[in-house]
Design a protein around this motif. Structure first.
Motif, short mmCIF file in Angstrom:
data_model
loop_
_atom_site.label_atom_id
_atom_site.label_comp_id
_atom_site.label_asym_id
_atom_site.label_seq_id
_atom_site.Cartn_x
_atom_site.Cartn_y
_atom_site.Cartn_z
N ILE A 34 0.84 -1.21 0.00
CA ILE A 34 0.00 0.00 0.00
C ILE A 34 0.87 1.26 0.00
CG2 ILE A 34 -1.65 1.32 1.39
CD1 ILE A 34 -2.82 -1.37 2.32
N LYS A 37 2.32 1.84 -3.51
CA LYS A 37 1.33 2.40 -4.44
C LYS A 37 1.05 3.87 -4.13
CE LYS A 37 -1.00 -2.03 -5.24
NZ LYS A 37 -2.23 -2.83 -5.00
N ALA A 38 1.02 4.21 -2.84
CA ALA A 38 0.75 5.60 -2.45
C ALA A 38 1.89 6.51 -2.90
CB ALA A 38 0.56 5.68 -0.94
N ILE A 45 -1.58 7.57 2.39
CA ILE A 45 -2.37 6.36 2.61
C ILE A 45 -3.68 6.74 3.29
CG2 ILE A 45 -2.49 4.16 3.82
CD1 ILE A 45 0.53 3.96 3.56
N ASP A 48 -9.44 3.95 3.19
CA ASP A 48 -9.97 3.15 2.09
C ASP A 48 -8.89 2.27 1.47
OD1 ASP A 48 -12.49 4.20 2.41
OD2 ASP A 48 -12.27 5.72 0.84
N ASP A 49 -7.64 2.76 1.43
CA ASP A 49 -6.54 1.97 0.89
C ASP A 49 -6.32 0.71 1.73
OD1 ASP A 49 -6.02 3.80 -1.13
OD2 ASP A 49 -4.63 4.95 0.12
#
Length: 249
Positions: A34, A37-38, A45, A48-49
């Motif tokens: 996560i 990707k952020a 972050i 919802d992530d």
């Protein structure tokens, strides 16, 4: 100094529920993904992530299955609490159909025949609750060697073959493997084991029936939120016991 952020309990519970069955290594790997990707998207972050990451690969239950799972786990939580055989730490149902009542055995209790029967009743109580509410069970209580039915049968068999609780030759010890073999070939032993299971099933039925409002309240909480703490379960059961005592003449 940054302000301390307090998240609503329902949000924390939803993450705890989604994380059921995952190891610490699984969570660590998920957080790394996560964060990666952020960083790539140049964003922070979000809640919802985290939720999306935990939901990945999980197929949600239908409304009917969720209700059945809630009733099943509520039955376990209720009977464990009423018998006092173990202390409930949490009760939960996950999106992919996995239900779990985490307990800690009350080690101070003497391991008598009554103790054993309460254990068997607690194992059968999920199935019993399903029958009381839906008039039929689903296959979830059986199907594997670690299932409720398998563990209950093993306990009932041990009572008759290795724990000295049998009315027939109680001093004759047989190992677990020998007892399982005898269970398939000795009709009288099979009948005695089955009678124990039926007796424990009746015990669970009577307890749940007498505290049906508590079953419904626990199940409602599980169905709507997904997870209840042991303290919440005990609060509900205490309220049910108090109400039943008030109703006595």
């Amino acid at each position: 100094m940054k302000d301390h952020v307090t998240y609503p309990a329902t949000l924390l519970r939803s993450l705890a529920l989604l994380a059921l069955g995952k190891t610490g290594a699984d969570i660590e790997r998920l957080i790394r993904d996560i964060r990666r990707k952020a960083r790539r998207s140049g964003c922070s972050i979000t809640w919802d992530d985290l939720e999306a990451g935990l939901r990945a690969g999980q197929a949600p239950m239908s409304a009917d299955l969720r209700k059945r799972a809630a009733i099943h786990e509520a039955g376990h939580a209720l009977v464990y609490t009423l018998t006092g055989i173990a202390e409930v730490q949490s009760a939960s149902i996950a999106l992919h159909g996995v239900g779990l009542v985490k307990t800690v055995p009350n080690a101070h209790l003497p391991e008598t025949e009554a103790w054993l029967m309460n254990n068997i009743a607690s194992l059968l109580s999920g199935r019993v609750a399903e029958i009381l509410v839906f008039h039929e069970p689903i296959a979830g209580a059986g199907g594997a060697d670690e299932s409720d039915l398998a563990r209950a049968t093993a306990m009932a068999l041990a009572a008759e073959t290795s724990l000295g609780f049998s009315k027939e030759q109680p001093l004759r010890y047989r190992s677990i493997a020998m007892g399982m073999h005898e269970l398939t070939v000795d009709r009288e032993l099979a009948d005695r084991v089955n009678r124990r299971l039926e007796c424990a099933e009746t015990m669970a039925h009577d307890l749940i029936q007498a505290h049906r409002p508590a079953l419904d309240e626990i199940a409602s909480g599980l169905e709507s939120v997904g997870i209840l703490s042991g303290d919440e379960v005990r609060r509900i059961v205490r309220g049910s016991v108090g109400d039943s005592e008030k109703g006595e003449p």
